[in-house]
Design a protein around this motif. Structure first.
Motif, PDB file in Angstrom:
ATOM      1  N   TYR A  60       0.973  -1.300   0.070  1.00 37.45           N
ATOM      2  CA  TYR A  60       0.094   0.175   0.023  1.00 37.45           C
ATOM      3  C   TYR A  60       0.838   1.232   0.043  1.00 37.45           C
ATOM      4  O   TYR A  60       2.003   1.172   0.653  1.00 37.45           O
ATOM      5  N   ALA A  61       0.433   2.211  -0.605  1.00 37.57           N
ATOM      6  CA  ALA A  61       1.125   3.392  -0.620  1.00 37.57           C
ATOM      7  C   ALA A  61       0.830   4.329   0.687  1.00 37.57           C
ATOM      8  O   ALA A  61      -0.359   3.745   1.191  1.00 37.57           O
ATOM      9  N   ASP A  62       1.767   4.766   1.115  1.00 41.49           N
ATOM     10  CA  ASP A  62       1.590   5.560   2.487  1.00 41.49           C
ATOM     11  C   ASP A  62       0.385   6.253   2.760  1.00 41.49           C
ATOM     12  O   ASP A  62      -0.245   6.317   3.813  1.00 41.49           O
ATOM     13  N   SER A  63      -0.192   6.892   1.629  1.00 30.29           N
ATOM     14  CA  SER A  63      -1.038   7.695   1.672  1.00 30.29           C
ATOM     15  C   SER A  63      -2.642   7.035   1.665  1.00 30.29           C
ATOM     16  O   SER A  63      -3.463   7.762   2.125  1.00 30.29           O
ATOM     17  N   VAL A  64      -2.494   5.755   1.546  1.00 33.51           N
ATOM     18  CA  VAL A  64      -3.810   5.034   1.639  1.00 33.51           C
ATOM     19  C   VAL A  64      -3.894   3.832   2.666  1.00 33.51           C
ATOM     20  O   VAL A  64      -4.789   3.302   3.070  1.00 33.51           O
ATOM     21  N   LYS A  65      -2.672   3.694   3.451  1.00 33.48           N
ATOM     22  CA  LYS A  65      -2.490   2.979   4.320  1.00 33.48           C
ATOM     23  C   LYS A  65      -3.463   2.772   5.431  1.00 33.48           C
ATOM     24  O   LYS A  65      -3.648   4.014   6.139  1.00 33.48           O
TER      25      LYS A  65
END
Length: 124
Positions: A60-65
């Motif tokens: 997961y990208a950090d922005s959506v974790k």
């Protein structure tokens, strides 16, 4: 030929949820890494999430974790992206992509097959 068809996009208010689906055909789905990417207005295409062929490994990208969850159903040749707590910054065209290799990669050029995209718009 390989086809990836996304569905489930739409307009939602901030804080809401959407579930994107991607149906794959023409490839050995159970052997493919599947990814979701997005491209917002005026932005570059970014990786959002990816899942290994078995589903055991996920990125997961950090922005959506903590907000987004990727999953797959190999029996149905489907991959999903459950998106919760949506924010206006999540507004983008979301693309499903397939990588015919066993290791997860996040670079778009590592994926050979792409869907046409589905628009997600989050209003504030």
């Amino acid at each position: 030929q390989v086809q990836l068809v996304e569905s489930g996009g739409g307009l939602v208010q901030a804080g809401g949820s959407l579930r994107l689906s991607c149906r794959a055909s023409g490839l050995t789905f159970s052997s493919a890494v599947m990814g979701w990417f997005r491209q917002g207005p005026g932005k570059e295409r970014d990786s959002v999430a990816a899942i290994s062929w078995s589903g055991a490994n996920r990125y997961y990208a950090d922005s959506v974790k903590g907000r987004f969850t990727i999953s797959r159903d190999n029996a149905k040749n489907m991959v999903y992206l459950q998106m919760n707590s949506l924010k206006p910054d999540d507004t983008a065209v979301y693309y499903c992509a397939a990588r015919t290799a066993r290791d997860i990669r996040v670079e778009g050029n590592e994926y050979a097959y792409w869907g046409q995209g589905t628009q997600v718009t989050v209003s504030s």
